[in-house]
Structure formats: structure tokens, C-alpha cells
Design an enzyme around this catalytic site. Structure first.
Site, PDB file in Angstrom:
ATOM      1  N   ARG A  29       0.832  -1.204   0.000  1.00  7.37           N
ATOM      2  CA  ARG A  29       0.000   0.000   0.000  1.00  7.37           C
ATOM      3  C   ARG A  29       0.870   1.259   0.000  1.00  7.37           C
ATOM      4  O   ARG A  29       1.887   1.326   0.702  1.00  7.37           O
ATOM      5  CB  ARG A  29      -0.952  -0.002   1.204  1.00  7.37           C
ATOM      6  CG  ARG A  29      -1.956  -1.143   1.112  1.00  7.37           C
ATOM      7  CD  ARG A  29      -3.099  -1.060   2.094  1.00  7.37           C
ATOM      8  NE  ARG A  29      -3.817  -2.327   2.071  1.00  7.37           N
ATOM      9  CZ  ARG A  29      -4.723  -2.677   1.143  1.00  7.37           C
ATOM     10  NH1 ARG A  29      -5.063  -1.818   0.196  1.00  7.37           N
ATOM     11  NH2 ARG A  29      -5.297  -3.868   1.187  1.00  7.37           N
ATOM     12  N   ASP A  30       0.432   2.237  -0.803  1.00  2.00           N
ATOM     13  CA  ASP A  30       1.151   3.510  -0.870  1.00  2.00           C
ATOM     14  C   ASP A  30       1.065   4.206   0.493  1.00  2.00           C
ATOM     15  O   ASP A  30      -0.001   4.260   1.116  1.00  2.00           O
ATOM     16  CB  ASP A  30       0.535   4.389  -1.971  1.00  2.00           C
ATOM     17  CG  ASP A  30       1.441   5.534  -2.375  1.00  2.00           C
ATOM     18  OD1 ASP A  30       1.930   5.534  -3.520  1.00  2.00           O
ATOM     19  OD2 ASP A  30       1.679   6.431  -1.533  1.00  2.00           O
ATOM     20  N   ILE A  31       2.170   4.760   0.930  1.00  6.11           N
ATOM     21  CA  ILE A  31       2.245   5.404   2.251  1.00  6.11           C
ATOM     22  C   ILE A  31       1.451   6.707   2.294  1.00  6.11           C
ATOM     23  O   ILE A  31       1.039   7.159   3.362  1.00  6.11           O
ATOM     24  CB  ILE A  31       3.728   5.635   2.641  1.00  6.11           C
ATOM     25  CG1 ILE A  31       3.901   5.707   4.142  1.00  6.11           C
ATOM     26  CG2 ILE A  31       4.306   6.863   1.948  1.00  6.11           C
ATOM     27  CD1 ILE A  31       5.353   5.591   4.587  1.00  6.11           C
ATOM     28  N   ASN A  87       4.334   6.299 -13.817  1.00 11.55           N
ATOM     29  CA  ASN A  87       4.872   7.630 -14.052  1.00 11.55           C
ATOM     30  C   ASN A  87       6.331   7.483 -14.468  1.00 11.55           C
ATOM     31  O   ASN A  87       7.071   6.702 -13.861  1.00 11.55           O
ATOM     32  CB  ASN A  87       4.779   8.482 -12.783  1.00 11.55           C
ATOM     33  CG  ASN A  87       3.332   8.729 -12.375  1.00 11.55           C
ATOM     34  OD1 ASN A  87       2.435   8.771 -13.211  1.00 11.55           O
ATOM     35  ND2 ASN A  87       3.099   8.879 -11.071  1.00 11.55           N
ATOM     36  N   VAL A  96       9.983   8.190  -7.186  1.00 12.87           N
ATOM     37  CA  VAL A  96      10.811   7.061  -6.736  1.00 12.87           C
ATOM     38  C   VAL A  96      11.302   6.335  -7.981  1.00 12.87           C
ATOM     39  O   VAL A  96      10.489   5.853  -8.789  1.00 12.87           O
ATOM     40  CB  VAL A  96      10.022   6.110  -5.812  1.00 12.87           C
ATOM     41  CG1 VAL A  96      10.889   4.919  -5.418  1.00 12.87           C
ATOM     42  CG2 VAL A  96       9.520   6.838  -4.567  1.00 12.87           C
ATOM     43  N   HIS A 100       7.359   1.184 -10.774  1.00 13.98           N
ATOM     44  CA  HIS A 100       6.178   0.798  -9.990  1.00 13.98           C
ATOM     45  C   HIS A 100       4.916   1.115 -10.770  1.00 13.98           C
ATOM     46  O   HIS A 100       4.831   2.138 -11.441  1.00 13.98           O
ATOM     47  CB  HIS A 100       6.156   1.480  -8.624  1.00 13.98           C
ATOM     48  CG  HIS A 100       6.386   2.963  -8.659  1.00 13.98           C
ATOM     49  ND1 HIS A 100       7.638   3.520  -8.790  1.00 13.98           N
ATOM     50  CD2 HIS A 100       5.523   3.992  -8.600  1.00 13.98           C
ATOM     51  CE1 HIS A 100       7.533   4.829  -8.791  1.00 13.98           C
ATOM     52  NE2 HIS A 100       6.258   5.152  -8.698  1.00 13.98           N
ATOM     53  N   HIS A 102       1.086   2.004 -10.304  1.00 14.84           N
ATOM     54  CA  HIS A 102       0.068   2.455  -9.348  1.00 14.84           C
ATOM     55  C   HIS A 102      -1.256   1.758  -9.657  1.00 14.84           C
ATOM     56  O   HIS A 102      -1.677   1.712 -10.826  1.00 14.84           O
ATOM     57  CB  HIS A 102      -0.163   3.967  -9.483  1.00 14.84           C
ATOM     58  CG  HIS A 102       0.971   4.838  -9.043  1.00 14.84           C
ATOM     59  ND1 HIS A 102       1.038   5.415  -7.788  1.00 14.84           N
ATOM     60  CD2 HIS A 102       2.092   5.255  -9.696  1.00 14.84           C
ATOM     61  CE1 HIS A 102       2.134   6.147  -7.689  1.00 14.84           C
ATOM     62  NE2 HIS A 102       2.799   6.071  -8.842  1.00 14.84           N
TER      63      HIS A 102
HETATM   64  P1  AMP Z   1       5.753   8.150  -8.166  1.00 18.19           P
HETATM   65  O1  AMP Z   1       5.469   9.585  -7.841  1.00 18.19           O
HETATM   66  O2  AMP Z   1       5.003   7.623  -9.351  1.00 18.19           O
HETATM   67  O3  AMP Z   1       7.241   7.887  -8.257  1.00 18.19           O
HETATM   68  O4  AMP Z   1       5.189   7.307  -6.939  1.00 18.19           O
HETATM   69  C1  AMP Z   1       5.928   7.035  -5.803  1.00 18.19           C
HETATM   70  C2  AMP Z   1       4.938   6.654  -4.745  1.00 18.19           C
HETATM   71  O5  AMP Z   1       5.625   6.026  -3.689  1.00 18.19           O
HETATM   72  C3  AMP Z   1       4.176   7.836  -4.132  1.00 18.19           C
HETATM   73  O6  AMP Z   1       2.785   7.678  -4.354  1.00 18.19           O
HETATM   74  C4  AMP Z   1       4.556   7.779  -2.663  1.00 18.19           C
HETATM   75  O7  AMP Z   1       3.484   8.118  -1.803  1.00 18.19           O
HETATM   76  C5  AMP Z   1       4.970   6.337  -2.497  1.00 18.19           C
HETATM   77  N1  AMP Z   1       5.895   6.064  -1.406  1.00 18.19           N
HETATM   78  C6  AMP Z   1       7.006   6.762  -1.079  1.00 18.19           C
HETATM   79  N2  AMP Z   1       7.629   6.189  -0.032  1.00 18.19           N
HETATM   80  C7  AMP Z   1       6.884   5.087   0.299  1.00 18.19           C
HETATM   81  C8  AMP Z   1       7.005   4.078   1.310  1.00 18.19           C
HETATM   82  N3  AMP Z   1       8.028   4.075   2.198  1.00 18.19           N
HETATM   83  N4  AMP Z   1       6.056   3.125   1.369  1.00 18.19           N
HETATM   84  C9  AMP Z   1       5.025   3.125   0.492  1.00 18.19           C
HETATM   85  N5  AMP Z   1       4.871   4.032  -0.475  1.00 18.19           N
HETATM   86  C10 AMP Z   1       5.780   5.009  -0.570  1.00 18.19           C
END
Ligand code: AMP
Ligand code: ZN
Length: 114
Positions: A29-31, A87, A96, A100, A102
Site C-alpha cells: 500500500r502507498d504510504i 509515471n 521514486v 512501480h 500504481h
Molecule cells: P511516483 O510519484 O510515481 O514515483 O510514486 C511514488 C509513490 O511512492 C508515491 O505515491 C509515494 O506516496 C509512495 N511512497 C514513497 N515512499 C513510500 C514508502 N516508504 N512506502 C510506500 N509508499 C511510498
């Protein structure tokens, strides 16, 4: 590579709310959820962006997309509908740099995204 946040989650060095794991893929799950259901599906190997995909990653990415459909059903969002997306790089909104997918649902999304 060892500075990568999602590689640390794969290794178990940083905790995550995992919803699926096999030998090649992890979903958690996204944080900072942008929807009631917001899951990230990642390969366990470090691939920075979509631009780094090679033909040999085709099965892996196919499994990630297939998993999004399975998890959408499990989350109860499949029938109403949901959004998936990669993205890529800065203009694409990537923050990140570990590939990944979404999976978001539980609300209605606009199109085009902002
Ligand atoms: P993006 O902006 O497409 O690179 O998405 C990166 C996603 O990672 C964002 O939606 C963040 O909320 C999520 N994220 C960042 N750190 C963590 C974490 N430690 N655990 C879960 N999700 C995270
Ligand atoms: Zn990584």
C-alpha cells in the site's frame, strides 16, 4: 542501487504494508494514498524507469499488469472501475526511481490527469 527506497522495501530493511509477494514481484500500500485503494506493484529487481525496460522484462511487466487486475478484484474496486499507471521521469511525475505500477480505486478519477 542500495540507496533505492523500494529496493530497501524488497530487502525488508524498510517496512511496508504488503498485499502480495512472489519471487519476482511485490505489492504494497502507498504510504500517502491518493485514493481509498492505492497499491504499488513493483518488480523485485531494480529497474529505474519505463525507459530502462528491455525485451526480457516483458513477462515481468505482463505479470505486474495481470496482478493489478487480480488485486483490483480483491480490493472490491474492479466492477466500479479503477486507474493504473506508470509515471516516468520528472515530467511524468515520478518521484521514486524504481519501476512501480500504481493501482488506485475507490473514487472517480478525472481525465486527463493533472
Ligand atoms: P511516483 O510519484 O510515481 O514515483 O510514486 C511514488 C509513490 O511512492 C508515491 O505515491 C509515494 O506516496 C509512495 N511512497 C514513497 N515512499 C513510500 C514508502 N516508504 N512506502 C510506500 N509508499 C511510498
Ligand atoms: Zn530499486
Amino acid at each position: 542501487m542500495n540507496k533505492c527506497l523500494f529496493c530497501k522495501i524488497v530487502k525488508g530493511d524498510i517496512p511496508a504494508d504488503k498485499v502480495f509477494e512472489n519471487e519476482s514481484i511485490l505489492a504494497f500500500r502507498d504510504i500517502n494514498p491518493a485514493a481509498p485503494t492505492h497499491i504499488l506493484i513493483i518488480p523485485k529487481i531494480h529497474i529505474p524507469t519505463l525507459n530502462d525496460l528491455k525485451p526480457e522484462h516483458s513477462n515481468l511487466v505482463g505479470e505486474m499488469i495481470q496482478l493489478s487486475s487480480v488485486l483490483a478484484k480483491k480490493e472490491g474496486i474492479a466492477e466500479a472501475g479503477y486507474r493504473t499507471g506508470f509515471n516516468c521521469n520528472e515530467a511524468g511525475g515520478q518521484t521514486v526511481y524504481h519501476l512501480h505500477l500504481h493501482l488506485m480505486g475507490g473514487r472517480t478519477f478525472g481525465w486527463p490527469p493533472g
